[in-house]
Design a protein around this motif. Structure first.
Motif, PDB file in Angstrom:
ATOM      1  N   ILE A 100       0.873  -1.181   0.000  1.00 10.27           N
ATOM      2  CA  ILE A 100       0.000   0.000   0.000  1.00 10.27           C
ATOM      3  C   ILE A 100       0.904   1.222   0.000  1.00 10.27           C
ATOM      4  O   ILE A 100       1.750   1.379   0.889  1.00 10.27           O
ATOM      5  CB  ILE A 100      -0.921   0.031   1.236  1.00 10.27           C
ATOM      6  N   TYR A 101       0.735   2.033  -1.014  1.00  9.14           N
ATOM      7  CA  TYR A 101       1.508   3.265  -1.135  1.00  9.14           C
ATOM      8  C   TYR A 101       0.583   4.467  -0.976  1.00  9.14           C
ATOM      9  O   TYR A 101      -0.647   4.324  -0.978  1.00  9.14           O
ATOM     10  CB  TYR A 101       2.210   3.323  -2.495  1.00  9.14           C
ATOM     11  N   ALA A 102       1.174   5.634  -0.874  1.00  8.39           N
ATOM     12  CA  ALA A 102       0.366   6.847  -0.780  1.00  8.39           C
ATOM     13  C   ALA A 102      -0.507   7.017  -2.010  1.00  8.39           C
ATOM     14  O   ALA A 102      -1.639   7.506  -1.923  1.00  8.39           O
ATOM     15  CB  ALA A 102       1.274   8.069  -0.605  1.00  8.39           C
ATOM     16  N   GLU A 103      -0.021   6.569  -3.175  1.00 12.26           N
ATOM     17  CA  GLU A 103      -0.746   6.761  -4.427  1.00 12.26           C
ATOM     18  C   GLU A 103      -1.739   5.650  -4.754  1.00 12.26           C
ATOM     19  O   GLU A 103      -2.594   5.829  -5.616  1.00 12.26           O
ATOM     20  CB  GLU A 103       0.252   6.889  -5.589  1.00 12.26           C
ATOM     21  N   GLY A 104      -1.617   4.481  -4.104  1.00 14.80           N
ATOM     22  CA  GLY A 104      -2.517   3.384  -4.443  1.00 14.80           C
ATOM     23  C   GLY A 104      -2.032   2.063  -3.887  1.00 14.80           C
ATOM     24  O   GLY A 104      -1.148   2.011  -3.022  1.00 14.80           O
ATOM     25  N   ILE A 105      -2.591   0.973  -4.402  1.00  8.48           N
ATOM     26  CA  ILE A 105      -2.263  -0.369  -3.921  1.00  8.48           C
ATOM     27  C   ILE A 105      -1.637  -1.199  -5.030  1.00  8.48           C
ATOM     28  O   ILE A 105      -1.861  -0.942  -6.217  1.00  8.48           O
ATOM     29  CB  ILE A 105      -3.512  -1.105  -3.388  1.00  8.48           C
ATOM     30  N   CYS A 106      -0.853  -2.194  -4.625  1.00  6.98           N
ATOM     31  CA  CYS A 106      -0.247  -3.107  -5.585  1.00  6.98           C
ATOM     32  C   CYS A 106      -0.785  -4.511  -5.351  1.00  6.98           C
ATOM     33  O   CYS A 106      -0.766  -5.023  -4.221  1.00  6.98           O
ATOM     34  CB  CYS A 106       1.277  -3.103  -5.444  1.00  6.98           C
ATOM     35  N   LEU A 107      -1.305  -5.136  -6.398  1.00  6.28           N
ATOM     36  CA  LEU A 107      -1.839  -6.487  -6.334  1.00  6.28           C
ATOM     37  C   LEU A 107      -0.988  -7.417  -7.184  1.00  6.28           C
ATOM     38  O   LEU A 107      -0.566  -7.047  -8.284  1.00  6.28           O
ATOM     39  CB  LEU A 107      -3.283  -6.532  -6.847  1.00  6.28           C
ATOM     40  N   GLN A 108      -0.768  -8.625  -6.679  1.00  2.14           N
ATOM     41  CA  GLN A 108      -0.079  -9.647  -7.472  1.00  2.14           C
ATOM     42  C   GLN A 108      -1.082 -10.725  -7.848  1.00  2.14           C
ATOM     43  O   GLN A 108      -1.798 -11.251  -6.992  1.00  2.14           O
ATOM     44  CB  GLN A 108       1.073 -10.270  -6.701  1.00  2.14           C
ATOM     45  N   ALA A 109      -1.164 -11.044  -9.115  1.00  2.00           N
ATOM     46  CA  ALA A 109      -2.081 -12.066  -9.627  1.00  2.00           C
ATOM     47  C   ALA A 109      -1.265 -13.247 -10.135  1.00  2.00           C
ATOM     48  O   ALA A 109      -0.358 -13.089 -10.954  1.00  2.00           O
ATOM     49  CB  ALA A 109      -2.931 -11.495 -10.752  1.00  2.00           C
ATOM     50  N   LYS A 110      -1.614 -14.446  -9.634  1.00  2.00           N
ATOM     51  CA  LYS A 110      -0.908 -15.662 -10.024  1.00  2.00           C
ATOM     52  C   LYS A 110      -1.908 -16.669 -10.558  1.00  2.00           C
ATOM     53  O   LYS A 110      -2.884 -17.007  -9.890  1.00  2.00           O
ATOM     54  CB  LYS A 110      -0.167 -16.249  -8.817  1.00  2.00           C
ATOM     55  N   SER A 111      -1.689 -17.165 -11.764  1.00  2.00           N
ATOM     56  CA  SER A 111      -2.591 -18.131 -12.372  1.00  2.00           C
ATOM     57  C   SER A 111      -2.441 -19.497 -11.705  1.00  2.00           C
ATOM     58  O   SER A 111      -1.337 -19.984 -11.486  1.00  2.00           O
ATOM     59  CB  SER A 111      -2.302 -18.261 -13.870  1.00  2.00           C
ATOM     60  N   ALA A 126      -7.248  10.040  -4.714  1.00  2.00           N
ATOM     61  CA  ALA A 126      -6.351  11.100  -4.252  1.00  2.00           C
ATOM     62  C   ALA A 126      -5.274  10.455  -3.391  1.00  2.00           C
ATOM     63  O   ALA A 126      -5.567   9.552  -2.598  1.00  2.00           O
ATOM     64  CB  ALA A 126      -7.117  12.152  -3.453  1.00  2.00           C
ATOM     65  N   PRO A 127      -4.016  10.882  -3.511  1.00  2.00           N
ATOM     66  CA  PRO A 127      -2.946  10.281  -2.714  1.00  2.00           C
ATOM     67  C   PRO A 127      -3.168  10.475  -1.216  1.00  2.00           C
ATOM     68  O   PRO A 127      -3.725  11.481  -0.779  1.00  2.00           O
ATOM     69  CB  PRO A 127      -1.688  11.024  -3.186  1.00  2.00           C
ATOM     70  N   LEU A 128      -2.723   9.498  -0.425  1.00  2.00           N
ATOM     71  CA  LEU A 128      -2.820   9.596   1.028  1.00  2.00           C
ATOM     72  C   LEU A 128      -1.734  10.512   1.572  1.00  2.00           C
ATOM     73  O   LEU A 128      -0.602  10.524   1.082  1.00  2.00           O
ATOM     74  CB  LEU A 128      -2.647   8.215   1.663  1.00  2.00           C
ATOM     75  N   THR A 129      -2.088  11.266   2.621  1.00  2.00           N
ATOM     76  CA  THR A 129      -1.086  12.034   3.344  1.00  2.00           C
ATOM     77  C   THR A 129      -0.792  11.399   4.694  1.00  2.00           C
ATOM     78  O   THR A 129       0.230  11.680   5.312  1.00  2.00           O
ATOM     79  CB  THR A 129      -1.551  13.486   3.558  1.00  2.00           C
ATOM     80  N   GLN A 130      -1.726  10.508   5.167  1.00  2.00           N
ATOM     81  CA  GLN A 130      -1.525   9.759   6.401  1.00  2.00           C
ATOM     82  C   GLN A 130      -2.355   8.482   6.336  1.00  2.00           C
ATOM     83  O   GLN A 130      -3.313   8.380   5.561  1.00  2.00           O
ATOM     84  CB  GLN A 130      -1.921  10.600   7.610  1.00  2.00           C
ATOM     85  N   VAL A 131      -2.019   7.509   7.154  1.00  2.00           N
ATOM     86  CA  VAL A 131      -2.680   6.208   7.116  1.00  2.00           C
ATOM     87  C   VAL A 131      -4.163   6.323   7.467  1.00  2.00           C
ATOM     88  O   VAL A 131      -4.979   5.529   6.982  1.00  2.00           O
ATOM     89  CB  VAL A 131      -1.974   5.217   8.064  1.00  2.00           C
ATOM     90  N   ASP A 132      -4.549   7.288   8.280  1.00  2.00           N
ATOM     91  CA  ASP A 132      -5.946   7.452   8.667  1.00  2.00           C
ATOM     92  C   ASP A 132      -6.861   7.691   7.461  1.00  2.00           C
ATOM     93  O   ASP A 132      -8.069   7.489   7.547  1.00  2.00           O
ATOM     94  CB  ASP A 132      -6.099   8.625   9.644  1.00  2.00           C
ATOM     95  N   GLU A 133      -6.302   8.119   6.341  1.00  2.00           N
ATOM     96  CA  GLU A 133      -7.099   8.383   5.136  1.00  2.00           C
ATOM     97  C   GLU A 133      -7.297   7.126   4.295  1.00  2.00           C
ATOM     98  O   GLU A 133      -8.061   7.137   3.327  1.00  2.00           O
ATOM     99  CB  GLU A 133      -6.413   9.457   4.289  1.00  2.00           C
ATOM    100  N   LEU A 134      -6.628   6.033   4.658  1.00  2.00           N
ATOM    101  CA  LEU A 134      -6.655   4.824   3.834  1.00  2.00           C
ATOM    102  C   LEU A 134      -8.054   4.237   3.718  1.00  2.00           C
ATOM    103  O   LEU A 134      -8.482   3.850   2.629  1.00  2.00           O
ATOM    104  CB  LEU A 134      -5.697   3.778   4.399  1.00  2.00           C
ATOM    105  N   GLN A 135      -8.785   4.156   4.826  1.00  2.00           N
ATOM    106  CA  GLN A 135     -10.108   3.540   4.784  1.00  2.00           C
ATOM    107  C   GLN A 135     -11.025   4.260   3.804  1.00  2.00           C
ATOM    108  O   GLN A 135     -11.710   3.618   3.002  1.00  2.00           O
ATOM    109  CB  GLN A 135     -10.742   3.532   6.175  1.00  2.00           C
ATOM    110  N   GLU A 136     -11.018   5.585   3.835  1.00  2.00           N
ATOM    111  CA  GLU A 136     -11.874   6.343   2.918  1.00  2.00           C
ATOM    112  C   GLU A 136     -11.490   6.094   1.466  1.00  2.00           C
ATOM    113  O   GLU A 136     -12.356   5.875   0.618  1.00  2.00           O
ATOM    114  CB  GLU A 136     -11.784   7.832   3.236  1.00  2.00           C
ATOM    115  N   GLN A 137     -10.188   6.112   1.173  1.00  2.00           N
ATOM    116  CA  GLN A 137      -9.749   5.909  -0.201  1.00  2.00           C
ATOM    117  C   GLN A 137     -10.006   4.476  -0.670  1.00  2.00           C
ATOM    118  O   GLN A 137     -10.343   4.247  -1.834  1.00  2.00           O
ATOM    119  CB  GLN A 137      -8.265   6.258  -0.340  1.00  2.00           C
TER     120      GLN A 137
END
Length: 407
Positions: free
Chosen positions: A68-79, A103-114
């Motif tokens: 989880i980054y400020a700009e978004g999330i990273c998912l790994q997909a495996k067949s 919108a990018p996060l400025t703190q972890v508290d904003e993660l749930q909303e995003q």
């Protein structure tokens, strides 16, 4: 271009750290573990909505949230397919997908909303019902026991919404099973404190808790609703429910639809405990499947098994003498009771549930096609693979949710 509707495929997970902003918060590891444990369906939904993977590919894909980054999330997909779905899938390697927040996060508290906004965007693109960040206010009409340890709250909302709020009765669902509201327990603690300033009213250990809308219907005066609360020891939710008085207001902050559409066809199995019995009861009242379900009902007290006694399952069926006509018939559904030792609360009881099912199927052979259940976290996690193996079902046909967590 909106970040939440875009994705980037990167072959090397290590490259992510150079592309995006690390949040550097010790809570992130726990959040990632929780999402991977309990929200796999949501992650698959993100891939369906925002990645180029096909529905056929995703049916045989394992997904994991890796960062989880400020700009978004990273998912790994495996067949997981043993053979290629099509020619393009030959020798497929794990793929990494970055999916951006609105919108990018400025703190972890904003993660749930995003995260919720991301889910809303994905559900909208997929044409699915989604979570709502809506404040509603109901009034308590009365409360009473419907089984030994189940308290029913009768609530109402007048036709104009509550006079002190913008609540809308039109948005209260009357034909959905498992629709959950996030109740604001702190609202009633503050109300009690303000009405009795000399009394020291301690805030609840939990400020909010989800409860299922057992049933709702419209009347000339507005909306009437039932919310059934399982009373089990000294808990924030149970104490809140028992302390409510006629005329009190209760406030909800969020709404969440349940995933039950897969139950409309085939022989179904429902697995519930005291927290999910209200969902199952409403499912039965709204049953939209010609075949009655099999139900495994797990309770600590045998007296709570009577919760289903007054539920009638009505099914539309074709009249054999008139092919185009349909008539309404009542059908019996089967409940397999499981009474657990209270000392086992919070422990993994998945093996016992699996044995109960195995014993029944040995005597009454059924081909189970679909499963829905909701239980304690450890049990739910362990039960999913047991059911898939025993019943030979795909992951999408076995929906076992976490309704509570022993802590």
């Amino acid at each position: 271009m909106t970040l939440a509707s875009s994705f980037v495929t990167t072959p090397d997970l290590d490259d992510q750290a150079q592309l995006y902003t690390d949040l550097n918060d010790p809570e992130i590891a726990g959040i990632i573990a929780h999402i991977n444990e309990e929200h796999i369906d949501e992650l698959l939904g993100f891939l369906r909505a925002f990645s180029p993977l096909s529905a056929a590919e995703l049916e045989h894909t394992e997904v994991q949230l890796t960062a989880i980054y400020a700009e978004g999330i990273c998912l790994q997909a495996k067949s997981l397919a043993t053979r290629p779905i099509d020619s393009k899938d030959s020798h497929r390697q794990p793929q990494s997908f970055f999916i951006g927040f609105a919108a990018p996060l400025t703190q972890v508290d904003e993660l749930q909303e995003q995260y919720i906004l991301l889910r809303q965007r994905a559900d909208k693109k997929l044409g699915k019902k989604t979570i709502k960040l809506t404040r509603q206010v109901f009034v308590v009409e009365r409360s009473y026991k419907v089984s030994e340890n189940m308290l029913r709250l009768e609530l109402s909302m007048d036709s104009q919404g509550h006079r002190h709020d913008s609540s809308s009765p039109d948005t209260v669902p009357t034909n959905e099973a498992g629709y959950a509201y996030l109740f604001d327990l702190a609202h009633n603690a503050m109300t009690a404190s303000s009405s009795q300033p000399s009394k020291n009213t301690a805030p609840p250990a939990r400020a909010q808790v989800y409860y299922t809308l057992r049933k709702a219907w419209r009347s000339a005066d507005g909306v009437q609703a039932w919310v059934d609360v399982f009373l089990h020891g000294d808990t924030s939710g149970g104490n809140w429910a028992m302390a409510l008085q006629v005329g009190d207001t209760v406030v909800t902050k969020r709404e969440f639809p349940e995933k039950v559409a897969h139950l409309h066809t085939g022989q179904t199995l429902l697995i519930v405990d005291e927290t999910s019995m209200p969902t199952a009861a409403r499912l039965l009242e709204l049953w939209d499947n010609p075949t009655p379900p099999l139900i495994i009902c797990v309770t600590q007290d045998a007296a709570d098994q009577k919760y289903f006694d007054d539920i009638t399952l009505s099914i539309d069926a074709k009249d054999s003498s008139k092919n185009s006509a349909r008539h309404h018939i009542d059908r019996h559904f089967t409940v397999l009771p499981m009474i657990m030792d209270p000392a086992s609360v919070g422990q993994n009881v998945a093996p016992q549930i699996d044995r109960q099912l195995a014993d029944y199927l040995a005597k009454q052979p059924l081909q189970i096609d679909k499963v829905w259940g909701a239980l304690e976290a450890k049990t739910a996690k362990a039960l999913r693979p047991l059911l898939q193996k025993r019943l030979g079902l795909e992951r999408s046909d076995v929906v076992v949710k976490v309704y509570w967590r022993h802590d």
